[in-house]
Scaffold this motif. Sequence first.
Motif, mmCIF file in Angstrom:
data_model
loop_
_atom_site.group_PDB
_atom_site.id
_atom_site.type_symbol
_atom_site.label_atom_id
_atom_site.label_comp_id
_atom_site.label_asym_id
_atom_site.label_seq_id
_atom_site.Cartn_x
_atom_site.Cartn_y
_atom_site.Cartn_z
ATOM 1 N N ASP A 6 0.816 -1.213 0.000
ATOM 2 C CA ASP A 6 0.000 0.000 0.000
ATOM 3 C C ASP A 6 0.850 1.263 0.000
ATOM 4 O O ASP A 6 0.336 2.351 -0.175
ATOM 5 C CB ASP A 6 -0.984 0.001 1.179
ATOM 6 C CG ASP A 6 -0.288 -0.071 2.510
ATOM 7 O OD1 ASP A 6 0.790 -0.677 2.577
ATOM 8 O OD2 ASP A 6 -0.828 0.454 3.490
ATOM 9 N N HIS A 7 2.145 1.118 0.188
ATOM 10 C CA HIS A 7 3.024 2.285 0.140
ATOM 11 C C HIS A 7 3.701 2.355 -1.218
ATOM 12 O O HIS A 7 4.643 1.605 -1.492
ATOM 13 C CB HIS A 7 4.079 2.221 1.248
ATOM 14 C CG HIS A 7 3.476 2.302 2.618
ATOM 15 N ND1 HIS A 7 3.995 1.641 3.695
ATOM 16 C CD2 HIS A 7 2.401 2.964 3.062
ATOM 17 C CE1 HIS A 7 3.237 1.898 4.754
ATOM 18 N NE2 HIS A 7 2.259 2.699 4.391
ATOM 19 N N ALA A 8 3.236 3.299 -2.023
ATOM 20 C CA ALA A 8 3.768 3.424 -3.376
ATOM 21 C C ALA A 8 5.275 3.593 -3.353
ATOM 22 O O ALA A 8 5.987 3.053 -4.204
ATOM 23 C CB ALA A 8 3.118 4.628 -4.084
ATOM 24 N N PHE A 9 5.753 4.280 -2.347
ATOM 25 C CA PHE A 9 7.179 4.529 -2.274
ATOM 26 C C PHE A 9 7.966 3.237 -2.118
ATOM 27 O O PHE A 9 9.018 3.039 -2.731
ATOM 28 C CB PHE A 9 7.481 5.471 -1.096
ATOM 29 C CG PHE A 9 8.928 5.812 -0.983
ATOM 30 C CD1 PHE A 9 9.510 6.686 -1.885
ATOM 31 C CD2 PHE A 9 9.715 5.239 0.006
ATOM 32 C CE1 PHE A 9 10.858 6.993 -1.799
ATOM 33 C CE2 PHE A 9 11.052 5.550 0.104
ATOM 34 C CZ PHE A 9 11.627 6.428 -0.803
ATOM 35 N N VAL A 10 7.428 2.338 -1.318
ATOM 36 C CA VAL A 10 8.099 1.051 -1.097
ATOM 37 C C VAL A 10 8.046 0.205 -2.373
ATOM 38 O O VAL A 10 9.035 -0.418 -2.759
ATOM 39 C CB VAL A 10 7.463 0.294 0.081
ATOM 40 C CG1 VAL A 10 8.056 -1.094 0.212
ATOM 41 C CG2 VAL A 10 7.654 1.082 1.365
ATOM 42 N N TRP A 12 7.974 1.256 -5.344
ATOM 43 C CA TRP A 12 8.950 1.815 -6.278
ATOM 44 C C TRP A 12 10.346 1.295 -5.954
ATOM 45 O O TRP A 12 11.076 0.838 -6.825
ATOM 46 C CB TRP A 12 8.927 3.350 -6.198
ATOM 47 C CG TRP A 12 10.019 3.988 -6.997
ATOM 48 C CD1 TRP A 12 9.995 4.297 -8.324
ATOM 49 C CD2 TRP A 12 11.311 4.351 -6.533
ATOM 50 N NE1 TRP A 12 11.191 4.835 -8.706
ATOM 51 C CE2 TRP A 12 12.014 4.880 -7.641
ATOM 52 C CE3 TRP A 12 11.966 4.287 -5.288
ATOM 53 C CZ2 TRP A 12 13.331 5.340 -7.541
ATOM 54 C CZ3 TRP A 12 13.273 4.752 -5.184
ATOM 55 C CH2 TRP A 12 13.939 5.270 -6.306
ATOM 56 N N GLY A 13 10.714 1.342 -4.664
ATOM 57 C CA GLY A 13 12.033 0.895 -4.243
ATOM 58 C C GLY A 13 12.246 -0.572 -4.570
ATOM 59 O O GLY A 13 13.318 -0.984 -5.020
ATOM 60 N N LEU A 14 11.213 -1.331 -4.351
ATOM 61 C CA LEU A 14 11.285 -2.764 -4.597
ATOM 62 C C LEU A 14 11.495 -3.039 -6.074
ATOM 63 O O LEU A 14 12.361 -3.846 -6.458
ATOM 64 C CB LEU A 14 9.977 -3.394 -4.117
ATOM 65 C CG LEU A 14 9.927 -4.876 -3.806
ATOM 66 C CD1 LEU A 14 11.089 -5.292 -2.947
ATOM 67 C CD2 LEU A 14 8.608 -5.171 -3.090
ATOM 68 N N LYS A 101 11.205 -5.370 6.364
ATOM 69 C CA LYS A 101 11.728 -4.172 5.705
ATOM 70 C C LYS A 101 12.970 -3.645 6.411
ATOM 71 O O LYS A 101 13.585 -2.701 5.928
ATOM 72 C CB LYS A 101 10.638 -3.090 5.627
ATOM 73 C CG LYS A 101 9.570 -3.436 4.588
ATOM 74 C CD LYS A 101 8.440 -2.436 4.572
ATOM 75 C CE LYS A 101 7.334 -2.896 3.606
ATOM 76 N NZ LYS A 101 6.112 -2.085 3.719
ATOM 77 N N PHE B 9 15.554 -1.286 4.343
ATOM 78 C CA PHE B 9 15.127 -1.343 2.945
ATOM 79 C C PHE B 9 14.589 0.001 2.467
ATOM 80 O O PHE B 9 14.877 0.449 1.352
ATOM 81 C CB PHE B 9 14.049 -2.426 2.779
ATOM 82 C CG PHE B 9 13.591 -2.582 1.381
ATOM 83 C CD1 PHE B 9 14.414 -3.191 0.437
ATOM 84 C CD2 PHE B 9 12.351 -2.103 0.988
ATOM 85 C CE1 PHE B 9 13.994 -3.325 -0.872
ATOM 86 C CE2 PHE B 9 11.938 -2.236 -0.325
ATOM 87 C CZ PHE B 9 12.755 -2.846 -1.259
ATOM 88 N N LYS B 101 4.462 7.353 3.078
ATOM 89 C CA LYS B 101 5.099 6.385 2.186
ATOM 90 C C LYS B 101 4.164 5.920 1.075
ATOM 91 O O LYS B 101 4.582 5.165 0.207
ATOM 92 C CB LYS B 101 5.618 5.193 3.003
ATOM 93 C CG LYS B 101 6.863 5.545 3.829
ATOM 94 C CD LYS B 101 7.325 4.404 4.715
ATOM 95 C CE LYS B 101 8.492 4.875 5.593
ATOM 96 N NZ LYS B 101 8.820 3.890 6.648
ATOM 97 N N ASP B 103 2.948 8.121 -0.852
ATOM 98 C CA ASP B 103 3.263 9.032 -1.946
ATOM 99 C C ASP B 103 4.181 8.315 -2.926
ATOM 100 O O ASP B 103 4.884 7.371 -2.554
ATOM 101 C CB ASP B 103 3.999 10.276 -1.396
ATOM 102 C CG ASP B 103 3.038 11.299 -0.816
ATOM 103 O OD1 ASP B 103 2.002 11.529 -1.431
ATOM 104 O OD2 ASP B 103 3.342 11.850 0.262
#
Lengths: 205, 205
Positions: A6-10, A12-14, A101, B9, B101, B103
């Motif tokens: 649910d965290h777009a930022f995560v 993206w990182g993944l 994480k 992470f 997060k 965002d």
Amino acid sequence: MLIADDHAFVSWGLAKALAASDEVEVVGTVTNGINAIVEIRKAKPDCAILDYNMPGANGLEVFLEAKRWSPGTRFVLLTGTASPATIRTLVEAGIHGVCLKDDTESEVVEVVRQVCSGRTVIGASAQRLLKAPSESVAVTDRELAVLQALARGHTNASAAESLGVSPKTVDSHRTSLMRKFAVNSTASLLLAAVRAGLLDPTSIR
Amino acid sequence: MLIADDHAFVSWGLAKALAASDEVEVVGTVTNGINAIVEIRKAKPDCAILDYNMPGANGLEVFLEAKRWSPGTRFVLLTGTASPATIRTLVEAGIHGVCLKDDTESEVVEVVRQVCSGRTVIGASAQRLLKAPSESVAVTDRELAVLQALARGHTNASAAESLGVSPKTVDSHRTSLMRKFAVNSTASLLLAAVRAGLLDPTSIR
DNA sequence: GCGGAATTCAGGTGATCGCCTGATACTTCC
DNA sequence: GGAAGTATCAGGCGATCACCTGAATTCCGC
């Protein structure tokens, strides 16, 4: 590879981390549990990475439901915080990989690669959590059921009815729970259970 | 730029995202609140990105303490989940940037850049949270005090003593809280308060 | 088989809760 | 200067809780 977080930022990182190794191709990202199930059922990816805390359905629920529709998919659970009990439940449910994480990026990528190649892997930090001297309180099945009934706002009597036992039985379980958690009221018992990861305050009712 | 996040992470992803724009240089990452304070005091970075949930000290505590030692540093809070009340508290405390997060990566980078260049910015998703039709219950100061006392395991009577008022007063506040939250027991009241972000079960006692 | 844990239930007692009405006093706001 | 909201406290009452002892059953491990 499908990513559900649910965290777009995560997400993206993944995706960024996995893209570096050219073995995997991210076919989609979703931000809630229901969409994750739908998407896995439709796309039948080789592998899916699931967050645990998602709106709609949590990682465990997504895993249990999605594997029925896409038995060939391999599942990795990637979560921020988890209790040892949650991780054990996931492993017993047959999930292929677990990492937290607070693992490093390379650890996460490595777990995903191992899982994709057929192995079942528990990430370093998740293993540490499991091995850690369990300060968690051992709660029996019935005690947990009573706990959840009380958390839904039941009184002793109504909890007893919903569990199909005598109010005195609920009283017994509640009393032993309160002894285990060293508290002196149902109110603090529930808070202690939340702290211990036995109850999720956001997903009650 | 210093990054404080207990999830390695996430720190990695953040560093990666910021590295793309060549204006910032990450001088260090820490994984708990105490180290964040120490490190900011020592390094006095231009900018620090703080997670809210960290062991040792949360983002707000780190911000309040660290800015005393390094008044030149600009602070961005990056958190996974937050209640509107938490965000309001942070803004009132004078933090320079807030984003969640969920965002996107570009939104996060943009917020950080804006903050570094002297502005005060609330990220898109955090703004949405603040503007959202507040389903949150309005709780008065005294009611909150009673809530916290009860959460610490006090009975009506002992809570009254610790607050220096009559047990009947505590009873009044508790009753009105229960009406506001539409629950019928102190136990469910506390859970409802946790759900509403008024109580943090991990930081009680 | 036997000890031990888990689950089930009973009886009892005093403390506490949940909720009601009603009162006083102090702000705040129009 | 009244209206509204908050905070303080009182009396009372039935329901519920917290805690105790005791006991029957089942199941698991040694």
